[in-house]
Design an enzyme around this catalytic site. Structure first.
Site: not given
Lengths: 77, 132
Positions: A12-14
């Protein structure tokens, strides 16, 4: 052809951006790094970071069948 | 690094999703070359105890629950990575650790030191300060 491929799919981000930065720091100037990311936010964030960091975006494209992005960055400094 | 752009984050909330937001901003900033200082105070302080992380004793709202369910890397992991790759330092508020009787060794290894507000202002001088 990229010099190195970072497969950050599922992260997932980041996460994908972090993986890219880690790899770029270690890479030689002129090297092209490709990141694979299934995270939609990263598809927007990575090109932004590339611009801000003074590197070069080679391409950013979605693999529609696989549902992920291929983003390639050239280290210029 | 004296001329590097600076960011200072003040963490007050114990909520997992707020800590996560701070960790994302802080780690991306540090890895992009910014100098990042983090001051952990009030309710957020407990979340930096080893015991809290070992027991996964988090304060959860909707997004926080989902972060756990989907096994996203949590704030302490993001801070740890950022410390390795950039300039990011985590400081604990001395008032809260005194009040709660928490010692240096009770806190996670990512914690740099226990400091007061004046010391933090010194570090944060010239930085953008964001409170989470």
């Amino acid at each position: 052809m990229p010099d190195k491929v970072v497969d950050a799919r599922g992260s997932y981000c980041p996460g994908p951006l972090m993986e890219l930065i880690k790899t770029i720091k270690k890479a030689d100037v002129g090297a092209v790094i490709e990141v694979l990311s299934s995270d939609q936010g990263s598809a927007k964030d990575i090109p932004e970071w590339v611009k801000k960091s003074g590197n070069e975006l080679v391409y950013s494209e979605k693999d529609e069948a696989g549902g992920y992005w291929r983003i390639a960055v050239k280290k210029v400094k | 690094m004296a001329d590097a752009p600076k960011l200072a984050l003040v963490l007050m909330s114990p909520e997992l999703e707020r800590l996560h937001a701070a960790a994302m901003m802080g780690s991306v900033a540090a890895m992009s070359g910014m100098e990042v200082n983090i001051f952990v105070t009030m309710g957020a302080t407990k979340m930096f105890l080893k015991e809290t992380v070992e027991k996964q004793d988090f304060v959860l709202t909707d997004v926080g629950k989902t972060l756990l369910e989907k096994k996203v890397d949590l704030y302490y992991k993001l801070f740890e990575d950022a410390k390795e790759m950039g300039s990011l330092k985590v400081y604990i508020c001395s008032l809260v650790s005194d009040l709660m009787d928490w010692k240096r060794e009770d806190f996670l290894d990512i914690v740099e030191d226990i400091v007061g507000v004046v010391a933090f202002f010194g570090m944060a001088e010239g930085a953008q300060i964001v409170t989470v």
